[in-house]
Design a protein around this motif. Structure first.
Motif, PDB file in Angstrom:
ATOM      1  N   SER A 136      39.658 -11.642  31.493  1.00 41.91           N
ATOM      2  CA  SER A 136      39.121 -12.330  32.667  1.00 41.91           C
ATOM      3  C   SER A 136      39.998 -12.039  33.880  1.00 41.91           C
ATOM      4  O   SER A 136      41.221 -11.878  33.757  1.00 41.91           O
ATOM      5  CB  SER A 136      39.082 -13.845  32.423  1.00 41.91           C
ATOM      6  N   PRO A 137      39.387 -11.974  35.075  1.00 40.63           N
ATOM      7  CA  PRO A 137      40.187 -11.711  36.274  1.00 40.63           C
ATOM      8  C   PRO A 137      41.215 -12.808  36.530  1.00 40.63           C
ATOM      9  O   PRO A 137      40.990 -13.970  36.207  1.00 40.63           O
ATOM     10  CB  PRO A 137      39.133 -11.671  37.397  1.00 40.63           C
ATOM     11  N   VAL A 138      42.336 -12.434  37.097  1.00 33.03           N
ATOM     12  CA  VAL A 138      43.369 -13.380  37.535  1.00 33.03           C
ATOM     13  C   VAL A 138      43.162 -13.644  39.019  1.00 33.03           C
ATOM     14  O   VAL A 138      42.897 -12.718  39.790  1.00 33.03           O
ATOM     15  CB  VAL A 138      44.779 -12.809  37.277  1.00 33.03           C
ATOM     16  N   SER A 139      43.256 -14.892  39.409  1.00 30.61           N
ATOM     17  CA  SER A 139      43.159 -15.264  40.821  1.00 30.61           C
ATOM     18  C   SER A 139      44.552 -15.649  41.321  1.00 30.61           C
ATOM     19  O   SER A 139      45.144 -16.614  40.830  1.00 30.61           O
ATOM     20  CB  SER A 139      42.187 -16.434  40.996  1.00 30.61           C
ATOM     21  N   LEU A 140      45.066 -14.882  42.255  1.00 33.52           N
ATOM     22  CA  LEU A 140      46.419 -15.096  42.774  1.00 33.52           C
ATOM     23  C   LEU A 140      46.351 -15.626  44.201  1.00 33.52           C
ATOM     24  O   LEU A 140      45.803 -14.973  45.093  1.00 33.52           O
ATOM     25  CB  LEU A 140      47.217 -13.793  42.743  1.00 33.52           C
ATOM     26  N   THR A 141      46.892 -16.820  44.402  1.00 35.44           N
ATOM     27  CA  THR A 141      47.037 -17.394  45.737  1.00 35.44           C
ATOM     28  C   THR A 141      48.500 -17.287  46.138  1.00 35.44           C
ATOM     29  O   THR A 141      49.379 -17.795  45.434  1.00 35.44           O
ATOM     30  CB  THR A 141      46.617 -18.880  45.750  1.00 35.44           C
ATOM     31  N   CYS A 142      48.772 -16.597  47.235  1.00 36.94           N
ATOM     32  CA  CYS A 142      50.182 -16.439  47.632  1.00 36.94           C
ATOM     33  C   CYS A 142      50.381 -16.586  49.139  1.00 36.94           C
ATOM     34  O   CYS A 142      51.456 -16.281  49.647  1.00 36.94           O
ATOM     35  CB  CYS A 142      50.736 -15.099  47.143  1.00 36.94           C
ATOM     36  N   LEU A 143      49.380 -17.071  49.858  1.00 36.59           N
ATOM     37  CA  LEU A 143      49.516 -17.312  51.291  1.00 36.59           C
ATOM     38  C   LEU A 143      49.678 -18.806  51.543  1.00 36.59           C
ATOM     39  O   LEU A 143      48.751 -19.596  51.319  1.00 36.59           O
ATOM     40  CB  LEU A 143      48.288 -16.783  52.037  1.00 36.59           C
ATOM     41  N   GLY A 144      50.861 -19.196  51.944  1.00 39.06           N
ATOM     42  CA  GLY A 144      51.159 -20.608  52.196  1.00 39.06           C
ATOM     43  C   GLY A 144      51.524 -21.387  50.954  1.00 39.06           C
ATOM     44  O   GLY A 144      52.097 -22.472  51.039  1.00 39.06           O
ATOM     45  N   SER A 145      51.187 -20.858  49.785  1.00 40.23           N
ATOM     46  CA  SER A 145      51.519 -21.505  48.511  1.00 40.23           C
ATOM     47  C   SER A 145      51.537 -20.409  47.454  1.00 40.23           C
ATOM     48  O   SER A 145      51.357 -19.230  47.762  1.00 40.23           O
ATOM     49  CB  SER A 145      50.486 -22.588  48.163  1.00 40.23           C
ATOM     50  N   GLU A 146      51.740 -20.786  46.207  1.00 37.92           N
ATOM     51  CA  GLU A 146      51.754 -19.775  45.156  1.00 37.92           C
ATOM     52  C   GLU A 146      51.170 -20.350  43.875  1.00 37.92           C
ATOM     53  O   GLU A 146      51.598 -21.399  43.384  1.00 37.92           O
ATOM     54  CB  GLU A 146      53.174 -19.249  44.907  1.00 37.92           C
ATOM     55  N   GLN A 147      50.162 -19.659  43.339  1.00 37.83           N
ATOM     56  CA  GLN A 147      49.538 -20.069  42.094  1.00 37.83           C
ATOM     57  C   GLN A 147      48.743 -18.899  41.533  1.00 37.83           C
ATOM     58  O   GLN A 147      48.041 -18.208  42.263  1.00 37.83           O
ATOM     59  CB  GLN A 147      48.613 -21.264  42.300  1.00 37.83           C
ATOM     60  N   ALA A 148      48.863 -18.691  40.235  1.00 34.65           N
ATOM     61  CA  ALA A 148      48.093 -17.662  39.542  1.00 34.65           C
ATOM     62  C   ALA A 148      47.270 -18.342  38.455  1.00 34.65           C
ATOM     63  O   ALA A 148      47.811 -19.029  37.590  1.00 34.65           O
ATOM     64  CB  ALA A 148      49.014 -16.607  38.937  1.00 34.65           C
ATOM     65  N   LEU A 149      45.952 -18.157  38.515  1.00 34.07           N
ATOM     66  CA  LEU A 149      45.030 -18.800  37.569  1.00 34.07           C
ATOM     67  C   LEU A 149      44.232 -17.754  36.813  1.00 34.07           C
ATOM     68  O   LEU A 149      43.870 -16.706  37.366  1.00 34.07           O
ATOM     69  CB  LEU A 149      44.056 -19.719  38.307  1.00 34.07           C
ATOM     70  N   ARG A 150      43.937 -18.053  35.561  1.00 30.04           N
ATOM     71  CA  ARG A 150      42.971 -17.268  34.782  1.00 30.04           C
ATOM     72  C   ARG A 150      42.057 -18.257  34.073  1.00 30.04           C
ATOM     73  O   ARG A 150      42.542 -19.142  33.365  1.00 30.04           O
ATOM     74  CB  ARG A 150      43.673 -16.344  33.787  1.00 30.04           C
ATOM     75  N   ASP A 151      40.761 -18.101  34.290  1.00 29.57           N
ATOM     76  CA  ASP A 151      39.782 -19.058  33.744  1.00 29.57           C
ATOM     77  C   ASP A 151      40.117 -20.479  34.161  1.00 29.57           C
ATOM     78  O   ASP A 151      39.921 -21.442  33.397  1.00 29.57           O
ATOM     79  CB  ASP A 151      39.715 -18.953  32.215  1.00 29.57           C
TER      80      ASP A 151
END
Length: 413
Positions: free
Chosen positions: A226-241
């Motif tokens: 499944s694709p990984v969703s990476l948030t790294c602008l202003g915060s940081e979090q990597a989610l899968r499913d």
């Protein structure tokens, strides 16, 4: 010398037949028969191609670069090709070839070769994103291999498009374990370097890729792809499913760098982007990579570190929006600086690049909404507030907001 003379005579003969037959085919659709210089599969391809391809076009059409990078990251061919990358580069450099891998549609996803041949290839978009199927680029070895499912070579004026008459190309399709064509491996060079051994080399390399696919694909099916969703602008979090990945800050930095540079990093360059001049042991660096690879179910290539699993990254999406001239989308996604707590040199460099690029797009925009929205995040940027004032109607009540921000920014200078 004799071999080169034979090649030159063959090229002249093919150019003559091309000049004789292609205009007729284009005008009347008649099929050339009884011409020894022309192969039947070539002339049939000419006839099919002329409905959609202009022989005078100067390059292949291009697919959006962001989508190509995403497709290569998720391609089943990526891992076996990564494993052969050093050998492919050595062959291309030694023999003066440019080597390409396509997907099943004929879109090039990966290339390698010496600088001279790559420059030649890029001029005709024989590069990632270039479309080389028959409807897009007419008769060529890639399109024949995809259509027939068999190895193919095309020499000089056997190509429909005249800009390719200086080339010779050798291709073989890559079949998955289920028999489907997953793509094509191509080796191309100038006509005067034509060599019958090139086709044997292509066949051997494809056999190796297919062998690795038979071993690798069952493993991939067991992994979470499944694709990984990476948030790294202003915060940081990597989610899968929807589930957070167990990553430490350093591993998030690595993931962000790999997402921003899909072509990947040599180990020394990635290590420098993370640690700069700090004295960090190789084992510490490799441990961070190993942890990230485990978290991604093996989604990081070895040797040259690159993602082999799909990763959507808000920072990369901002850059793609800016490349399209879509300032609205870029501002919507730009929620703050890249990994604001990170001091990694590579992250700091990308952080500055993003900030400068977004700000430049705002100052170039004629929409006051863009300047006002960006001004919320840049309270001390007097030039942005001045830009907003210059765009707002004199009766617009939002002028008070922009004027107040400008005054506060000027007091801080």
């Amino acid at each position: 010398m004799s071999h080169r003379s034979d090649l030159r005579r063959r090229r002249v003969r093919l150019e003559s037949e091309w000049s004789r037959w292609v205009p007729r085919l284009k005008a009347a659709g008649s099929n050339p028969v009884g011409v020894e210089a022309l192969r039947r599969d070539v002339t049939e391809s000419w006839m099919r191609s002329l409905s959609s391809v202009d022989p005078a076009q100067d390059s292949a059409p291009v697919t959006d670069g962001g989508r190509v990078q995403h497709r290569w990251s998720g391609s089943p061919l990526r891992r076996p090709v990564d494993g052969l990358a050093d050998e492919l580069r050595a062959i291309a450099d030694d023999a003066g070839f440019v080597t390409a891998v396509t997907d099943e549609s004929g879109t090039i996803l990966w290339t390698c070769g010496g600088p001279t041949m790559r420059r030649r290839a890029e001029r005709v978009n024989f590069a990632p994103g270039g479309r080389w199927d028959e409807r897009a680029m007419g008769t060529n070895a890639l399109s024949l291999a995809l259509r027939t499912g068999r190895p193919a070579s095309v020499f000089s004026a056997e190509h429909l498009v005249t800009v390719l008459h200086g080339w010779v190309c050798y291709c073989a399709p890559v079949h998955g374990p289920d028999g489907r064509i997953l793509g094509v491996l191509d080796m191309s060079t100038t006509w005067d370097r034509s060599n019958p051994l090139a086709m044997a080399t292509v066949r051997s390399l494809v056999a190796t890729i297919e062998s690795r696919l038979r071993t690798e694909l069952p493993r991939q099916l067991q992994r979470n792809t499944s694709p990984v969703s990476l948030t790294c602008l202003g915060s940081e979090q990597a989610l899968r499913d929807g589930v957070p990945l167990p990553l430490r800050p350093r591993q998030v930095e690595i993931l962000a760098l790999l997402a921003l540079e899909p072509d990947g990093f040599p180990p020394d360059r990635l290590r420098g982007a993370l640690y700069g001049d700090r004295a960090v042991t190789a084992s510490t660096f490799k441990a961070e990579i190993s942890h990230l690879r485990r978290a991604l179910d093996g989604g990081v290539a070895t040797r040259r570190y690159a993602l082999t699993t799909p990763v959507s990254c808000d920072a990369a999406e901002v850059l793609r929006a800016l490349e399209r001239g879509d300032t609205e989308t870029a501002l919507r996604l730009y929620r703050g600086p890249l990994l604001p707590r990170s001091e990694a040199p590579g992250i700091e460099e990308w952080r500055t690049h993003l900030e400068v690029s977004v700000r430049a797009a705002v100052l170039a925009s004629t929409s006051p909404e863009h300047a006002l929205r960006y001004g919320e995040r840049a309270p001390y940027d007097a030039e942005v507030h001045e830009h907003a004032l210059s765009l707002l109607d004199p009766r617009d009540p939002r002028r008070a907001i922009a004027a107040g921000r400008r005054a506060a920014a000027l007091r801080e200078e």
